[in-house]
Design an enzyme around this catalytic site. Structure first.
Site, PDB file in Angstrom:
ATOM      1  N   CYS A  91       1.307  -1.211  -0.449  1.00  0.00           N
ATOM      2  CA  CYS A  91      -0.268   0.053  -0.100  1.00  0.00           C
ATOM      3  C   CYS A  91       0.934   0.683   0.461  1.00  0.00           C
ATOM      4  O   CYS A  91      -0.068   2.179   0.107  1.00  0.00           O
ATOM      5  CB  CYS A  91      -0.811  -0.061   1.540  1.00  0.00           C
ATOM      6  SG  CYS A  91      -0.122  -0.311   2.530  1.00  0.00           S
ATOM      7  N   CYS A 134      -2.257  -1.123   8.780  1.00  0.00           N
ATOM      8  CA  CYS A 134      -2.225   0.071   9.806  1.00  0.00           C
ATOM      9  C   CYS A 134      -1.888  -0.302  10.989  1.00  0.00           C
ATOM     10  O   CYS A 134      -0.808   0.293  11.201  1.00  0.00           O
ATOM     11  CB  CYS A 134      -2.654   0.767   9.332  1.00  0.00           C
ATOM     12  SG  CYS A 134      -3.336   1.626   8.065  1.00  0.00           S
TER      13      CYS A 134
END
Length: 167
Positions: free
Chosen positions: A67, A136
């Site tokens: 990402c 994350c």
């Protein structure tokens, strides 16, 4: 006003929803996610850097190639082994920034060993991250561990995750 599809949620009231608006009971988990993530994104805590050459500062730099998120997290430890300061710089989405910000808040005041107990699942749960954003919180945990490992290396202390030889 239209009739509420969940009248049992509103005893004595049958018209709680505005036409065209989402039902308030259906958006609460999303609002919680948004409010915490947006708060940490718009008002990030502990942004910045510490002196990486200092012996009592550990630096962790981690990234997710899939990402493009990159996270640097630094801790400053006092002579008693307590984390007295933490800073971060993150290049990534709002959830990555929020995870970094929260991680710095959580490590401050903990000992090095206590900070090792912070898990990505705890960060994800606190921020109510959706499944597509779990990476994350994983990055934040990895950054904490990398900063702690760097600090321990500077101290000449073996990393607890590596098996120690018995004397």
């Amino acid at each position: 006003m239209s009739d509420c599809q969940e009248p049992e949620a509103h005893p004595g009231k049958g018209t709680c929803c505005q036409p065209g608006s989402p039902h308030p009971h259906l958006i609460l988990p999303f609002q919680v996610h948004l409010s915490l993530v947006v708060d940490h994104y718009e008002n990030p805590r502990n942004v910045g850097s510490l002196d990486k050459s200092s012996k009592n500062v550990g630096t962790g730099l981690v990234g997710a190639p899939a990402c493009g998120d990159v996270m640097k997290l630094q801790i400053q430890v006092d002579e008693k082994g307590k984390i007295v300061d933490a800073r971060f710089k993150t290049f990534g989405c709002g959830s990555a920034i929020a995870s970094s910000s929260l991680a710095t808040e959580w490590v401050k005041g903990k000992t090095v060993e206590e900070a090792l107990t912070i898990k990505n699942t705890d960060i994800a749960k606190e921020l109510c991250l959706p499944p597509v954003k779990l990476h994350c919180s994983m990055l934040a945990e990895d950054a904490i561990k990398a900063a702690l490992a760097d600090y321990k290396l500077k101290q000449g202390t073996p990393n607890k995750e590596e098996p120690e030889e018995k004397k």
